[in-house]
Structures are given as C-alpha cells and as structure tokens.
Design an enzyme around this catalytic site. Structure first.
Site, mmCIF file in Angstrom:
data_model
loop_
_atom_site.group_PDB
_atom_site.id
_atom_site.type_symbol
_atom_site.label_atom_id
_atom_site.label_comp_id
_atom_site.label_asym_id
_atom_site.label_seq_id
_atom_site.Cartn_x
_atom_site.Cartn_y
_atom_site.Cartn_z
ATOM 1 N N GLY A 197 0.767 -1.231 0.000
ATOM 2 C CA GLY A 197 0.000 0.000 0.000
ATOM 3 C C GLY A 197 0.797 1.279 0.000
ATOM 4 N N GLU A 209 4.245 -6.565 0.873
ATOM 5 C CA GLU A 209 3.697 -6.821 -0.464
ATOM 6 C C GLU A 209 3.550 -5.544 -1.281
ATOM 7 O OE1 GLU A 209 0.861 -10.463 1.203
ATOM 8 O OE2 GLU A 209 0.017 -8.489 0.741
ATOM 9 N N GLY A 244 3.242 -3.151 -4.453
ATOM 10 C CA GLY A 244 2.799 -3.298 -5.832
ATOM 11 C C GLY A 244 2.923 -1.978 -6.553
ATOM 12 N N ARG A 245 2.020 -1.049 -6.216
ATOM 13 C CA ARG A 245 2.010 0.282 -6.834
ATOM 14 C C ARG A 245 3.381 0.965 -6.732
ATOM 15 N NH1 ARG A 245 -2.587 3.680 -6.585
ATOM 16 N NH2 ARG A 245 -3.371 2.311 -4.947
ATOM 17 N N ARG A 295 -9.536 4.633 -13.147
ATOM 18 C CA ARG A 295 -9.257 5.190 -11.828
ATOM 19 C C ARG A 295 -9.846 6.579 -11.586
ATOM 20 N NH1 ARG A 295 -4.685 6.401 -10.282
ATOM 21 N NH2 ARG A 295 -4.897 5.837 -8.089
ATOM 22 N N TYR A 314 -12.078 6.354 -8.463
ATOM 23 C CA TYR A 314 -11.481 6.888 -7.234
ATOM 24 C C TYR A 314 -11.294 8.401 -7.242
ATOM 25 C CZ TYR A 314 -9.610 2.041 -6.998
ATOM 26 O OH TYR A 314 -9.447 0.690 -6.994
ATOM 27 N N CYS A 321 -18.585 6.679 -24.335
ATOM 28 C CA CYS A 321 -19.916 7.297 -24.259
ATOM 29 C C CYS A 321 -20.416 7.337 -22.821
ATOM 30 C CB CYS A 321 -20.890 6.547 -25.170
ATOM 31 S SG CYS A 321 -20.492 6.736 -26.917
ATOM 32 N N TYR A 363 -2.552 -0.330 -11.628
ATOM 33 C CA TYR A 363 -4.009 -0.349 -11.537
ATOM 34 C C TYR A 363 -4.710 0.385 -12.681
ATOM 35 C CZ TYR A 363 -2.960 -2.061 -6.896
ATOM 36 O OH TYR A 363 -2.465 -2.795 -5.871
#
Length: 466
Positions: free
Chosen positions: A268, A310, A312-313, A350, A354, A381, A410
């Site tokens: 995270g 862990e 990722g981003r 995203r 978000y 559209c 993501y």
C-alpha cells in the site's frame, strides 16, 4: 502541466506559468522539447506503436525492486518482499521479478497461471483472495505455492479438506481485519472492521481462526497477515497495526501454543501522482516496520518473526507512462475547454472510480508553459469519462500527444473493452530499446470469443419481401 483545482476559468493573461511538475524517474526532456523515457523520444514510440500506448521503464522497475530488498535488510530477522501482481502483471514483468529475487503475491488462477508460464518459482508464490474457488485452491496445492493467505472460515475448511486428501500440510497465514483505517479513499481501505477482507480481530474471529488452523490436519499455521489500504503516504498507521498484530500473535501463542513464525504487514505504499504529492520510500517504510516489530516483540517476549511485505504500486506505478493523441476539442464561453483523447475510462477507470488525479504533460511541447486550464476527457460514451480535471496545459490541437505520469499501476489491469474498443499496447523500454510485452488488441480480437448461434446466422431478414 499539473492538475489544478478551482473555478472553471482560464489562466490569467500575463500570469507567470507555474513550475513544471517533476518528471518521472527515468525520464528527461530532449533538446527538441520532447519527453524522453529510458533514452527514447516518446513521440518516436507513438509514431511506431500508435496510441493509446502504455510504456513501462524496466530500469525503474528493477531499481524499485532492489530498493525494497535493500531497505528490509535493516530488519534483524528474516524479511520477504513479495510483489503484489494485481498492480500490473504479465509474462515479461513476472520474469523481471523472478530475476530480481522477489516473491510474488497472486490473487487468482489467472495470475498464478501467468507466473508459472513465465517460469516463476512456485516456492516464492503467495496466494491471496477473499473468495478463492475450490479449483483455485486445488491448483495452488498442485503446484506447491509457498503460502496461502486464508481469508475466512469457509476457505479454511475447503483448504484443510483438499490438503488432507493429498496427505499434505499447506503452510498458511491468516488474514486479519485489524480495525485500523489508513487515510486513503474509502474504496481502497481494507483494514477496517467491516471490510470484506479477513478475520475480524475485535470479535475474536481471528483468534478462533488461528485455533482452527492449528488443529487442522491439512494446514500448517505460520502466522498472520494484514493489509490496511493503498496509496498510504506516511507511516502513522504502522505502529498501531504492528501493536494490534503482535497482541494477537502473543495471545495465540499463550492460549493456543502456536508461534508467530511470520508477520505479513501487506503493501500500500503511496507514490506521486499529481502536484506536490508525497511518496513513501521503501527505506522509510522498512525502518518504521522494523523498529515497531523489534520493539513490540521485545515488549512481549516474542521471537522475531519473518517480516513480509507486499509492495505493488510503489514498484511499478511511477515506472509507467500512458500516452494519448488529442482529437477533438470543445469550447463553450464561460467554461473550461474540453480536450478529448483517443483513450479514456476503458484503459484507465481510476479517475471515474477513485477520482484519481495525475500529472499531465504535452509530450512534444515540454518546454512550453501552460496557456489554459482544460478538462481532459476520453472517447467513451459516458459523461464521467474524465482522465484529468482542471489541468494547466499549452493550447492543444489535434495530433498533440499527452503523457500521463505514474500510469504503471491499476490502470492496464482494470482495462476493459467498453464500447467495443480494443485495449492498448504495453511496452517495456530500457536503455534505448523498446519491446512489446502486451500486443494491442485488434478488431478481430474483439469478436474472437463471441459465438453466433445457428438460428441467428445470416439469412433473409423477416419481412424483406414486404
């Protein structure tokens, strides 16, 4: 070139342009004013591969992997860095992570299959997920993954039964919902008590799950896992998280006789997306985690567990750039101009999901200051098909190329064929070299899995004789 905010008005005439936002790692501006990535003019990439185009800098990915491994060497016990495949995953990246010595966190049969197809060692794979199917659990057991992170009592029973049928004992961690919330968007908070993920800590479910895992003949309890959210930009959450998990680990050891062999604190860590966003560097995160675990274990007379994380981003996010070509513009007096590009929510959901913001640049005009504030929208559209709101850019025209920074995580994994639009090409670049690692979909690809029943195949239309 950075995301702004405020009323929908143009920039004041004669106002000094704001400073250009920092370039992504591995990027520079050439003498011709063009953005360069890994030594390559991105407009040359656009000319060769078209747009929308996703570009991943291999050198930056590898540097981030090494930064994590080096940072966690400061922990006096054993440490494991497992890349979270959900951020971005394919055969090429799987090979990179294997070469860099990382472990791998997968959440589906598809991610597991990709890892194995790339030759990733099963003994370094951890299998996650809140609703793993029986077939997925069987597959994980078949290939011999290192860990299965168990999310609920149903899965605990399924996995125990499957392992006993094989006469094996599968190593497991128990995912815990610790009741701790990170300061992120509500859709990417995962540690609260009412999260869909994990065994609830406050009600005693996590303790009961540990007791059940310890008694299961097909399972080998290894420890605990928690993940509190994504895009975390400071370490304030680390202390309370570690305290809660070590309290639970100590209680399990005292009452159930099960040692806390491993403590996985999830991922995270946040990255820079727009403006003056902060980041959470691996060294800062590792120091906070290591210090909290060492002090907490000493206070509870616990041996140091294996410390797992862990990311990722924070490994792939800033290594990626998305490139689009400007098409139409719409100008209505009193409102910000609308600038439409050839991608949108089909390759980057995203902003709609978000309200994510990005640094945006005119890739062929990097030396120019902003001339107006615009809304960048996609070709889909939907009125909500925004890629960037209130962005200060040069006055754009059809054919200009826009670069969205920090596009590596993501975005591509959540891409769709909405409106029957093919998904983009994904490139890996390094030291002047570019390689396609995911081909652009064709129109033929869009119908490749469609099936036309015999009674709907071409024939004279009803009423054609009328």
């Amino acid at each position: 070139m950075h995301a702004g905010s405020g009323a929908p008005t143009a920039l004041a005439t004669g106002a000094a342009p704001p400073p250009l936002a920092p370039l992504p790692p591995g990027c520079s501006v050439g003498a011709n004013g063009h953005l360069r990535c890994a030594g390559i003019d991105v407009l040359d990439l656009v000319a060769r591969y078209g747009t929308p185009l996703y570009v991943m800098n291999e050198e930056v990915v590898r540097a981030n992997c090494r930064a994590y491994r080096e940072a966690f060497r400061a922990y006096p016990g054993a440490a494991v860095v497992a890349y979270a495949a959900k951020a971005l995953f394919n055969l090429a990246l799987a090979a990179v992570f294997a070469q860099e010595g990382l472990h791998l966190d997968v959440v589906s049969a598809g991610e597991l299959h990709t890892a194995l197809a790339a030759g990733f060692p099963p003994a370094r794979i951890h299998f996650h997920g809140n609703n793993k199917s029986p077939d997925e659990l069987e597959s994980a057991l078949d290939v011999g993954v290192a860990r299965i992170i168990v999310d609920n009592f149903h899965e605990l029973e399924l996995l125990d039964s499957a392992a006993r049928r094989r006469g094996t004992r599968q190593a497991v961690l128990l995912r815990v919902a610790p009741g701790i919330e990170a300061h992120t968007h509500e859709y990417i908070r995962t540690g609260s008590q009412d999260s869909k993920f994990g065994f609830d800590l406050a009600s005693g479910q996590a303790f009961e799950a540990a007791r059940a895992a310890g008694a299961a003949r097909g399972l080998r309890y290894m420890g605990l896992h928690a993940h509190v959210g994504s895009q975390i930009l400071d370490t304030r959450v680390v202390g309370p998280l570690v305290e809660a998990m070590l309290d639970l680990g100590a209680a399990i050891r005292h009452d159930a006789g099960l040692a806390l062999g491993e403590l996985n604190l999830g991922g995270g860590a946040g990255i820079r997306y727009a403006g003056d966003d902060a980041t959470l560097p691996p060294a800062v995160l590792a120091t906070a985690m290591a210090d909290a675990v060492v002090a907490g274990c000493a206070a509870r007379d616990l041996p140091l567990p294996v410390l797992s994380v862990e990311p990722g981003r924070s490994i792939v996010g800033e290594a990626g750039i998305a490139l689009y070509t400007v098409g139409s513009t719409k100008r209505v007096p009193g409102f910000l101009p609308w600038v439409a590009v050839d991608g949108g929510m089909g390759d980057n959901i995203r902003p709609a999901l978000y309200q994510a913001a990005y640094t945006v640049a005119a890739a062929g005009r990097m030396g120019e200051g902003p001339a107006e504030r615009v809304q960048v929208v996609g070709r889909y559209c939907e009125s909500g098909d925004f890629l960037a709101r209130d962005v200060d850019l040069p006055r754009l025209q059809a054919g200009d190329v826009l670069a969205f920074f920090s596009a590596g995580a993501y975005q591509y994994p959540m891409a769709s064929n909405y409106n029957r639009v093919p998904r983009p090409c994904l490139l890996l670049v390094s030291a002047g070299r570019s390689d396609v690692i995911v081909e652009r979909e064709s129109l033929a690809d869009l119908v490749a899995r469609d099936r036309l029943p015999p009674h709907l195949r071409a024939r004279d239309a009803v009423g054609a004789a009328d």
